[in-house]
Design a protein around this motif. Sequence first.
Motif, PDB file in Angstrom:
ATOM      1  N   ASP A 197      37.401  18.206  38.482  1.00  0.00           N
ATOM      2  CA  ASP A 197      37.390  19.216  38.895  1.00  0.00           C
ATOM      3  C   ASP A 197      38.171  18.850  40.475  1.00  0.00           C
ATOM      4  N   GLU A 198      39.320  18.574  40.252  1.00  0.00           N
ATOM      5  CA  GLU A 198      40.001  19.037  41.296  1.00  0.00           C
ATOM      6  C   GLU A 198      40.518  20.448  42.174  1.00  0.00           C
ATOM      7  N   SER A 199      41.114  19.982  43.134  1.00  0.00           N
ATOM      8  CA  SER A 199      41.045  21.470  43.960  1.00  0.00           C
ATOM      9  C   SER A 199      42.061  21.809  44.823  1.00  0.00           C
ATOM     10  N   ALA A 200      43.224  20.280  44.465  1.00  0.00           N
ATOM     11  CA  ALA A 200      44.549  20.347  44.971  1.00  0.00           C
ATOM     12  C   ALA A 200      44.172  20.517  46.627  1.00  0.00           C
ATOM     13  N   GLY A 201      43.464  19.268  46.528  1.00  0.00           N
ATOM     14  CA  GLY A 201      43.114  18.904  48.335  1.00  0.00           C
ATOM     15  C   GLY A 201      44.821  18.571  48.889  1.00  0.00           C
ATOM     16  N   LEU A 202      44.831  18.451  48.898  1.00  0.00           N
ATOM     17  CA  LEU A 202      46.790  18.275  50.006  1.00  0.00           C
ATOM     18  C   LEU A 202      47.243  19.474  50.243  1.00  0.00           C
ATOM     19  N   ALA A 203      47.693  20.387  48.670  1.00  0.00           N
ATOM     20  CA  ALA A 203      47.824  21.731  49.284  1.00  0.00           C
ATOM     21  C   ALA A 203      46.628  22.625  51.185  1.00  0.00           C
TER      22      ALA A 203
ATOM     23  N   GLN B   6      49.478  25.835  59.930  1.00  0.00           N
ATOM     24  CA  GLN B   6      48.453  27.530  61.120  1.00  0.00           C
ATOM     25  C   GLN B   6      47.915  26.676  62.084  1.00  0.00           C
ATOM     26  N   GLY B   7      48.159  25.233  62.368  1.00  0.00           N
ATOM     27  CA  GLY B   7      47.534  24.826  63.020  1.00  0.00           C
ATOM     28  C   GLY B   7      46.310  24.440  63.477  1.00  0.00           C
ATOM     29  N   MET B   8      45.037  24.758  62.750  1.00  0.00           N
ATOM     30  CA  MET B   8      43.793  24.371  62.589  1.00  0.00           C
ATOM     31  C   MET B   8      43.073  22.819  62.013  1.00  0.00           C
ATOM     32  N   LEU B   9      44.000  22.038  61.119  1.00  0.00           N
ATOM     33  CA  LEU B   9      43.738  20.699  61.273  1.00  0.00           C
ATOM     34  C   LEU B   9      43.668  19.660  61.838  1.00  0.00           C
ATOM     35  N   ASP B  10      42.146  18.920  62.161  1.00  0.00           N
ATOM     36  CA  ASP B  10      41.780  17.774  62.337  1.00  0.00           C
ATOM     37  C   ASP B  10      41.166  16.748  62.396  1.00  0.00           C
ATOM     38  N   ALA B  11      40.744  16.217  62.253  1.00  0.00           N
ATOM     39  CA  ALA B  11      40.486  14.765  61.216  1.00  0.00           C
ATOM     40  C   ALA B  11      39.079  15.119  60.936  1.00  0.00           C
ATOM     41  N   ALA B  12      38.117  15.673  61.054  1.00  0.00           N
ATOM     42  CA  ALA B  12      36.601  16.147  61.000  1.00  0.00           C
ATOM     43  C   ALA B  12      37.452  17.799  59.550  1.00  0.00           C
ATOM     44  N   ALA B  13      38.306  17.798  59.801  1.00  0.00           N
ATOM     45  CA  ALA B  13      38.858  18.939  59.187  1.00  0.00           C
ATOM     46  C   ALA B  13      39.705  18.614  57.356  1.00  0.00           C
ATOM     47  N   LEU B  14      39.775  17.168  57.921  1.00  0.00           N
ATOM     48  CA  LEU B  14      41.081  16.343  56.813  1.00  0.00           C
ATOM     49  C   LEU B  14      39.437  15.801  56.050  1.00  0.00           C
ATOM     50  N   ALA B  15      38.617  15.635  56.558  1.00  0.00           N
ATOM     51  CA  ALA B  15      37.254  14.464  55.772  1.00  0.00           C
ATOM     52  C   ALA B  15      36.904  15.543  55.232  1.00  0.00           C
ATOM     53  N   ARG B  16      36.227  16.678  55.439  1.00  0.00           N
ATOM     54  CA  ARG B  16      35.942  17.948  54.676  1.00  0.00           C
ATOM     55  C   ARG B  16      36.821  18.549  53.164  1.00  0.00           C
ATOM     56  N   ILE B  17      38.434  18.064  53.782  1.00  0.00           N
ATOM     57  CA  ILE B  17      38.714  18.200  52.346  1.00  0.00           C
ATOM     58  C   ILE B  17      38.807  17.177  51.373  1.00  0.00           C
ATOM     59  N   CYS B  18      38.551  15.692  51.789  1.00  0.00           N
ATOM     60  CA  CYS B  18      38.922  15.221  50.966  1.00  0.00           C
ATOM     61  C   CYS B  18      38.083  14.949  49.601  1.00  0.00           C
ATOM     62  N   ALA B  19      38.411  14.530  48.918  1.00  0.00           N
ATOM     63  CA  ALA B  19      37.111  13.884  47.515  1.00  0.00           C
ATOM     64  C   ALA B  19      37.387  12.667  47.617  1.00  0.00           C
ATOM     65  N   ASP B  20      35.528  12.195  47.624  1.00  0.00           N
ATOM     66  CA  ASP B  20      34.960  11.361  48.004  1.00  0.00           C
ATOM     67  C   ASP B  20      35.296  10.450  46.241  1.00  0.00           C
ATOM     68  N   VAL B  21      34.955   9.219  46.012  1.00  0.00           N
ATOM     69  CA  VAL B  21      35.283   7.751  45.219  1.00  0.00           C
ATOM     70  C   VAL B  21      34.237   7.244  45.766  1.00  0.00           C
TER      71      VAL B  21
ATOM     72  N   LEU C  76      49.496  14.407  57.929  1.00  0.00           N
ATOM     73  CA  LEU C  76      49.499  12.427  58.229  1.00  0.00           C
ATOM     74  C   LEU C  76      49.011  12.444  59.377  1.00  0.00           C
ATOM     75  N   ALA C  77      49.504  13.290  60.214  1.00  0.00           N
ATOM     76  CA  ALA C  77      49.415  12.544  61.967  1.00  0.00           C
ATOM     77  C   ALA C  77      47.603  13.456  61.700  1.00  0.00           C
ATOM     78  N   ALA C  78      47.010  14.016  61.128  1.00  0.00           N
ATOM     79  CA  ALA C  78      45.110  13.745  61.149  1.00  0.00           C
ATOM     80  C   ALA C  78      45.245  12.797  60.548  1.00  0.00           C
ATOM     81  N   ALA C  79      45.511  12.880  59.336  1.00  0.00           N
ATOM     82  CA  ALA C  79      45.212  11.051  58.171  1.00  0.00           C
ATOM     83  C   ALA C  79      45.893   9.859  59.572  1.00  0.00           C
ATOM     84  N   ARG C  80      46.085   9.878  59.891  1.00  0.00           N
ATOM     85  CA  ARG C  80      46.922   8.706  61.024  1.00  0.00           C
ATOM     86  C   ARG C  80      45.601   8.432  61.869  1.00  0.00           C
ATOM     87  N   ARG C  81      44.751   9.342  62.302  1.00  0.00           N
ATOM     88  CA  ARG C  81      43.220   9.360  63.499  1.00  0.00           C
ATOM     89  C   ARG C  81      41.975   9.394  62.843  1.00  0.00           C
TER      90      ARG C  81
END
Length: 436
Positions: A211-217, A225-240, A271-276
């Motif tokens: 049930d993938e949803s193109a998380g990277l896209a 849009q300048g709206m991505l931070d570490a918290a938003a990125l964590a919500r987008i990720c699928a968990d294994v 990548l900048a958000a992921a590094r954080r």
Amino acid sequence: MNIPVATVGAATAGVLDGLERLQGPVTVVRRCAELTELVALSQTGIVRAAVVAGDTAELTAALAERLGAAGVALVALADDFLLRQRLEAMGITNAPGTVQAETLAGLISTAVQALEHSGAGRGLAAGIALADPAASFGTGIEAPDGGAPAAEEPDVRAGTVTAVWGPTGAPGRTTLAVNLAAEAAAAGRSVLLVDADTYGSSVAVSLGLLDESAGLAQACRLADQGMLDAAALARICADVSLRGHRLPVLTGVTRADRWIELRPAALAGVLAAARRMVDEIIIDCGFSLESDEELSFDTMAPRRNAATLLVLEAADTLYAVGAADSVGVPRLVRALSDLAAAVPAARPQIVLNKVRASAVGRNPENQLQGAWERFGPGQEIIAFLPADYDAADAALLSGTALLETAPASALRAAVAELAGVQASRRRPRRRGRSAK
């Protein structure tokens, strides 16, 4: 240094009149009616900077990248506190609409010099500079009450990027990336797995995330849009879940024709958000290094391979994977030559995969090492991954990593060693997985 400037937005009228009265190096040569006119003008080479006011909510990192690639520095004027925070996140120089003409002239000059210094218009470094919040040249955002500048998101981490790349022909890029990330996560390390292959993303299928949803896209859209931070990125990720440890995954584009969504400026922001967010980012890359835009009449056209090239430039560690046979090794040698031309700063670490006696003769590692020393490009082979098709097939069938389905396999042990993990040979157990 003369700096011709174009503007858009009625809100710029007062401050631009002040610029003209200064009679300094900054000169307003065109007042555009809308952003599209400004973008078209930037392609002519007439201007070196653009000032936008009133339409700043429409600005994106991709637009800033496009202007930067044309050699035009972007400055935005905005009074809204949250909007200026977004502009800062996109790395766009900004100031309040009430800025003094002298200050604005200084900002424009600084932005132009910074753009020239970054090499914008000559390569992907421009996209990295525009998307990385650390590269912003703004004056700082004051809080709504006029107090101290707003605090930036704390950089509690400075994660490293590991890129897994290799030539065409399925040398095992995805298998290596998935299992490197799995070993690191199962060892308790903070890691993010990213599928940035714009030709055939397969990380989600490899891990059973149907049930993938193109998380990277999704992440790229927010970053644009300048709206991505570490918290938003964590919500987008699928968990294994791997042995009780969480592995967040940014799944790739669900169709090959969606590659255009992975624009380099936005991907650099991801990548900048992921590094954080984590300590290690492991990225499965596409194979092609061709500069597509050179084949187009429109040199500003999106580039399918820009995502791969950006990741290779940003990588702290780069694994170049080749199949250990008479077809795969020559392909890798030629691909390394292409890599040196496309990304001169790259320092690949060579990994030969699917090593087996049936393809190269007795003592396959010695045979491959000797051939590499005679005909290879000079880099040392750091790992030989044995061919273990039964173990790899079992992991793919189960939609999980080797450490779950074949913990005692020689292939799993070799990948774990490459990941710097002591491989434990626990018996396979039922995997647990949840996807957001």
